[in-house]
Design an enzyme around this catalytic site. Structure first.
Site, PDB file in Angstrom:
ATOM      1  N   LYS A 120     -24.467 -41.543 -39.583  1.00  0.00           N
ATOM      2  CA  LYS A 120     -25.513 -42.562 -39.592  1.00  0.00           C
ATOM      3  C   LYS A 120     -26.032 -42.737 -41.005  1.00  0.00           C
ATOM      4  CE  LYS A 120     -29.886 -41.467 -38.506  1.00  0.00           C
ATOM      5  NZ  LYS A 120     -31.113 -40.934 -37.901  1.00  0.00           N
ATOM      6  N   SER A 158     -26.635 -44.208 -48.354  1.00  0.00           N
ATOM      7  CA  SER A 158     -25.482 -43.856 -49.194  1.00  0.00           C
ATOM      8  C   SER A 158     -25.456 -42.387 -49.583  1.00  0.00           C
ATOM      9  CB  SER A 158     -25.427 -44.727 -50.468  1.00  0.00           C
ATOM     10  OG  SER A 158     -25.416 -46.092 -50.117  1.00  0.00           O
ATOM     11  N   ARG A 159     -26.066 -41.543 -48.750  1.00  0.00           N
ATOM     12  CA  ARG A 159     -26.083 -40.093 -48.996  1.00  0.00           C
ATOM     13  C   ARG A 159     -26.794 -39.705 -50.290  1.00  0.00           C
ATOM     14  NH1 ARG A 159     -25.230 -40.741 -44.391  1.00  0.00           N
ATOM     15  NH2 ARG A 159     -23.518 -39.909 -43.149  1.00  0.00           N
ATOM     16  N   LEU A 160     -27.614 -40.632 -50.828  1.00  0.00           N
ATOM     17  CA  LEU A 160     -28.406 -40.313 -52.028  1.00  0.00           C
ATOM     18  C   LEU A 160     -29.783 -39.809 -51.588  1.00  0.00           C
ATOM     19  CD1 LEU A 160     -27.442 -43.164 -54.528  1.00  0.00           C
ATOM     20  CD2 LEU A 160     -26.600 -40.819 -54.392  1.00  0.00           C
TER      21      LEU A 160
END
Ligand SMILES: Cc1cc2nc3c(=O)[nH]c(=O)nc-3n(C[C@H](O)[C@H](O)[C@H](O)COP(=O)(O)O)c2cc1C
Length: 211
Positions: free
Chosen positions: A8, A188-190
């Site tokens: 997600k 964005s996994r940041l």
């Protein structure tokens, strides 16, 4: 759908230096309050990780029962597996995951037993069934059957009635934190990761970590 396809995007919130309130224990209390207000299931549930004499870790869920400027409090059986491991090595790690808020908090530090006065005060605030259960169960020890466990409860009820005293092996632990990390999921996994590390002079050094 395979496990590899389960993913997600996190877009609920962000965590910046300007969002923080004072020290990390106050910041933790704010996040816990927000998890309670969001009516999450068991927002006070946390993982407690300990290590045995050979350095092998184990973890289990317990309920946090207090926070103050000293640290984080939970109650259990001192003779349990976790109790024995903490007696040998007092370093432990706590972990909260508030899924719906896309938040994780990691807490590391040294653990000590609460005083008999604090233990008595909390023990006597518990429902009678929980107090008798604490007397009836030798937590983490094997038992032959469910029936044998229920017989131990009945025996505790027969012996102690409606006013059981706190058994010496039951009480609280206080974890005095040395490191606390706040994680907020981001697109964005940041993700945002802000960590506080306690310094020798008692102040908290703050860093942002890469996700
Ligand atoms: C939601 C939840 C809450 C729990 N709360 C506690 C607790 O507050 N204290 C406790 O001793 N065990 C609690 N347990 C049980 C522990 O996970 C564990 O089974 C027990 O403490 C024995 O662990 P040990 O053998 O590693 O010492 C809870 C379990 C769950 C799933």
């Amino acid at each position: 759908m395979t496990l590899a396809d389960l993913r997600k995007e996190y877009r609920h919130a962000s965590l910046n230096d300007a969002d923080l309130i004072g020290d990390p224990i106050s910041q933790f209390s704010r996040w816990l309050d927000e998890a309670i207000k969001a009516e999450l299931a068991e927002p006070n549930a946390m993982s407690v990780a300990t290590v045995d004499a050979d350095g092998r870790p184990s973890s289990r869920i317990v309920l946090i029962k207090g926070t103050d400027q000293r640290g984080f409090i939970w109650y259990t059986n001192y003779a349990s597996r976790k109790g024995q491991e903490l007696a040998h090595n007092p370093h432990a790690a706590l972990l909260f995951h508030w899924t719906e808020l896309e938040r994780q908090v990691r807490i590391e530090g040294r653990v000590e037993q609460l005083s008999a006065e604090e233990n008595d005060q909390y023990f006597h605030s518990r429902p009678l069934g929980s107090r008798l259960g604490a007397l009836a169960s030798q937590q983490s020890q094997p038992i032959d059957s469910r029936a044998a466990l229920e017989a131990q409860f009945d025996e505790a009820e027969r012996l102690h009635g409606t006013a059981p005293a706190r058994p010496a092996h039951w009480g609280g632990y206080l974890l005095r934190p040395q490191r606390i990390e706040f994680w907020q999921g981001r697109p964005s996994r940041l993700h945002d990761r802000l960590v506080f590390i306690l310094q020798a002079d008692g102040h908290w050094q703050q860093q942002r970590l890469q996700p």
